[in-house]
Design an enzyme around this catalytic site. Structure first.
Site, PDB file in Angstrom:
ATOM      1  N   GLU A   1      -2.674  10.083   8.909  1.00  0.00           N
ATOM      2  CA  GLU A   1      -3.619  10.066   7.790  1.00  0.00           C
ATOM      3  C   GLU A   1      -4.823  10.915   8.146  1.00  0.00           C
ATOM      4  O   GLU A   1      -5.302  10.877   9.282  1.00  0.00           O
ATOM      5  CB  GLU A   1      -4.067   8.624   7.595  1.00  0.00           C
ATOM      6  CG  GLU A   1      -4.395   8.242   6.185  1.00  0.00           C
ATOM      7  CD  GLU A   1      -4.714   6.761   6.110  1.00  0.00           C
ATOM      8  OE1 GLU A   1      -3.893   6.027   5.528  1.00  0.00           O
ATOM      9  OE2 GLU A   1      -5.759   6.359   6.646  1.00  0.00           O
TER      10      GLU A   1
ATOM     11  N   LYS B   1       0.808  -1.227   0.000  1.00  0.00           N
ATOM     12  CA  LYS B   1       0.000   0.000   0.000  1.00  0.00           C
ATOM     13  C   LYS B   1       0.838   1.271   0.000  1.00  0.00           C
ATOM     14  O   LYS B   1       0.473   2.255  -0.641  1.00  0.00           O
ATOM     15  CB  LYS B   1      -0.976   0.006   1.180  1.00  0.00           C
ATOM     16  CG  LYS B   1      -2.175  -0.905   0.934  1.00  0.00           C
ATOM     17  CD  LYS B   1      -3.069  -1.019   2.151  1.00  0.00           C
ATOM     18  CE  LYS B   1      -4.152   0.044   2.102  1.00  0.00           C
ATOM     19  NZ  LYS B   1      -5.292  -0.289   2.968  1.00  0.00           N
TER      20      LYS B   1
ATOM     21  N   ARG C   1      -7.414  -8.215  -9.087  1.00  0.00           N
ATOM     22  CA  ARG C   1      -8.118  -9.467  -9.368  1.00  0.00           C
ATOM     23  C   ARG C   1      -9.509  -9.119  -9.879  1.00  0.00           C
ATOM     24  O   ARG C   1      -9.913  -7.953  -9.837  1.00  0.00           O
ATOM     25  CB  ARG C   1      -8.271 -10.275  -8.079  1.00  0.00           C
ATOM     26  CG  ARG C   1      -9.149  -9.548  -7.074  1.00  0.00           C
ATOM     27  CD  ARG C   1      -9.322 -10.315  -5.785  1.00  0.00           C
ATOM     28  NE  ARG C   1     -10.277  -9.653  -4.917  1.00  0.00           N
ATOM     29  CZ  ARG C   1      -9.991  -8.673  -4.079  1.00  0.00           C
ATOM     30  NH1 ARG C   1      -8.766  -8.220  -3.965  1.00  0.00           N
ATOM     31  NH2 ARG C   1     -10.936  -8.128  -3.327  1.00  0.00           N
TER      32      ARG C   1
END
Lengths: 171, 502
Positions: B203, B119, B295
């Site tokens: 964050e 990430k 995916r």
């Protein structure tokens, strides 16, 4: 016979008035009113019928002397049966006679016992965690269904349990 | 690789395995299934052209057994492997191993998976590509002044997250600089004590956020397309419950703007094949990239319904080296699609898992209804794998038509033997906030949906009270006639108790 459907407050009286012919036409009286019932299909556990022009499907899932668990038109619900006799029996068993019923804490799911945070003699309140099971990659807490004292613990850490297995007895 | 695929081994199980098998059948490709001991009678095994036993029930020894799966593919002469979702689908060693054995992996390259799987690395790449990310630190912070700077730039409130482990300590909230300095002190001390280093992330704390993702497809010629957005805000414990397209808050302009950003994100990591760029949208309408899922996702049918595309067939085409056969401007959003994930969990008992045989089931169908499932009468829901048993989708010309179709389909859906989350969706379909499109990741708690669900059950019970009593009367009559002993503790144990139908 009086019936209590789910958590609905009022009791409904119910009886079969008469059955005609081959048994597929039935007149029932429920809640003081008569209703015509046409039995389409019947089996040990399953009934399809038309009651007052509406089709219904019922499947009996669990049946006991005082309570029937069934699925009516795709909705699970329970019906408790009340008769004078049933009341007398209930009062008798509540006085400490044999018969587990309300004291038993059973498992809703199959799984493996990973933790038992209580011991015999502990006081618990409804909702307290009694056993932690593991199944389908998740941990599930089995909580006390009523206030009381842990009278017995029926399983050990690491044991595998099946659905409806008795886990503990709470007095 | 520009090799024509004539056979595919599906390295998965359940509904997604059946989905891929169906695409194979449409394309005239040989479908090869694998199955564990638990899945001997599974529907994907029955439908595939060939099936190979892969190991015992436990995923580690079966569906996660990479070496065994690749060996099986080689032995079966498979040209390609489709990983489905979950299991090995985002394991970068899998495409590597396939390549070594000369098998085409239907999905992204190992390199792309590596970047999207990390990430922080991904965030770096995105920032360089001018893709907006959640404001915060680009890497770990060990100094309180740096933390204060980052927090001021991002804007309060902020979250302080530990870089290592997670444990019980978790995430701290700071509403202003004073609080930040206090929390930072404590968090650093904890981190140093536990891991020897005081590494934290800062964050921006986004509240009432919506989860909006864009379906992507990119071929080996550098062509990238977005296939519009899906809103997946209704979640529980970070698991999506309902997905829909279009999102109630995305207009055509926003769709084009964020879609372009998503396509740029895919190019930035040199992505290949199908994937999804996930964003968070705050109440002010700002979109922040969070990650790329490398995916085909569970909710891909939602996009198939509003675009008319078959994503699995598209995946196979891209894997063969073909160019994407349409331009971005050729795509049009048609109508509205909803998906409800039906899980084998009891929503009235804290979502406790429910496993066992399913003696019978009634799967809904009709105009605008699609069901992707592995269920069939007499199948078994296993406790070894995840709890998703069916995806119920509804398409309509507009949101309301889709919603009502979904509601009716939920009423028709009957699954005996296990508990499912169907009652939860019945309540949501009638919830005014859902109908208004007032969604956020805290939707369930915010609008007390579980309480409403309980009320709805009471209503449904009341509607059936008469019929229920009638049924119990019929049972007594039947039992009287059959001469069986009704009231007998020994007999009680002979009644098998079954889980309820929704």
């Amino acid at each position: 016979m009086e019936f209590k459907v789910g958590d609905l407050a009022h009791l409904l009286d119910g009886e079969v008035v008469r059955t005609t012919g081959d048994g597929s036409s039935v007149l029932v009286k429920i809640g003081g009113k008569e209703h015509s019932l046409r039995l389409l299909r019947s089996g040990t556990n399953e009934f399809e019928f038309i009651l007052d022009n509406t089709y219904h499907h019922a499947k009996i899932v669990q049946s006991g002397s005082s309570e029937v668990k069934l699925i009516v038109d795709n909705q699970p619900l329970s019906v408790k049966k009340h008769s004078k006799l049933a009341e007398v029996l209930e009062k008798a068993s509540a006085l400490g006679a044999a018969g587990g019923g309300d004291r038993n804490l059973a498992s809703q799911i199959p799984g493996r016992v990973v933790n038992i945070p209580v011991k015999v003699g502990d006081g618990v309140k409804k909702g307290d965690v009694v056993v932690v099971l593991e199944s389908m990659k998740m941990q599930v807490a089995v909580k006390a269904h009523k206030d009381g004292i842990i009278k017995e613990i029926k399983i050990k850490q690491g044991a595998s349990v099946a659905r409806n297995d008795l886990l503990a007895v709470i007095e | 690789m520009a090799k024509k695929i004539s056979s595919i081994l599906i390295a998965n199980r359940g509904e997604i395995a059946l989905r891929v098998i169906r695409a194979c059948k449409e394309l005239g490709l040989r479908s090869i299934a694998i199955y564990s001991d638990e899945d001997v009678r599974a529907v994907h095994v029955k439908r595939a052209d060939e099936a190979y036993h892969i190991g015992p029930a436990a995923p580690a020894q079966s569906y996660l057994n990479m070496a065994k799966i690749v060996d099986t593919a080689v032995a079966a002469g498979a040209d390609a492997i489709h990983p489905g979702y979950g299991f090995l689908s985002e394991n970068e060693n899998f495409p590597e191993m396939c390549e070594k054995k000369g098998i085409i992996f239907i999905g992204p390259t190992a390199k792309a998976m590596e970047v999207t799987g990390d990430k922080m690395k991904c965030k770096e790449v995105m920032t360089k590509a001018k893709v907006p990310t959640v404001p915060g630190s680009d890497g770990t912070i060990e100094d309180v002044e740096e933390a204060a700077n980052v927090a001021n730039k991002a804007g309060y409130p902020v979250l302080l997250k530990s870089a290592f482990g997670g444990g019980g300590r978790g995430i701290r909230l700071a509403n202003n600089e004073k609080q930040l300095r206090q929390e930072f002190e404590m968090a650093s001390a904890e981190s140093k004590a536990a891991f020897g280093k005081a590494a934290l992330f800062v964050e921006k704390y986004l509240q009432h956020i919506r989860h909006i993702e864009f379906q992507l497809i990119r071929d080996s010629h550098g062509n990238g397309r977005h296939l519009f957005e899906r809103e997946c805000s209704i979640q529980r414990r970070h698991q999506k419950l309902i997905e829909m397209s279009p999102s109630p808050v995305v207009d055509q302009k926003t769709r084009e703007r964020i879609g372009e950003i998503a396509v740029r994100a895919a190019a930035a990591v040199d992505y290949l094949n199908a994937g999804t760029a996930e964003f968070l949208r705050d109440p002010e309408g700002n979109f922040y990239f969070i990650e790329i899922n490398s995916r085909l996702q569970v909710e891909h049918p939602v996009t198939e319904l509003v675009t008319g595309l078959d994503l699995v067939k598209l995946q196979i085409a891209v894997a063969q080296g073909e160019e994407i056969p349409f331009k971005q401007e050729d795509l049009k959003m048609n109508g509205c699609a909803l998906e409800c994930r039906i899980n084998a969990e009891d929503p009235f008992y804290d979502f406790a898992p429910s496993v066992g045989p399913v003696p019978t089931c009634n799967i809904p169908y009709g105009p605008g209804i699609r069901v992707d499932t592995y269920l069939y009468p007499t199948c078994t829901v296993s406790g070894y794998y995840d709890s998703l048993v069916a995806k119920l989708l509804a398409w309509g010309r507009n949101f309301d038509e889709a919603r009502v179709r979904m509601k009716n389909a939920l009423d028709e859906f009957a699954i005996e033997g296990i508990n499912t989350t169907i009652p939860l969706y019945k309540t949501i379909m009638d919830d005014t906030n859902f109908i208004k499109g007032d969604l956020s990741t805290d939707y369930l708690d915010r609008f007390k949906i579980f309480d409403k669900m309980g009320e709805d059950v009471k209503d449904r019970t009341k509607e059936r009270a008469l019929a229920a009593v009638a049924a119990v009367l019929m049972q007594s009559e039947f039992v009287k006639k059959a001469g069986a002993v009704q009231d007998n503790p020994a007999a009680r144990s002979k009644w098998k108790s079954r889980g309820a139908i929704n």
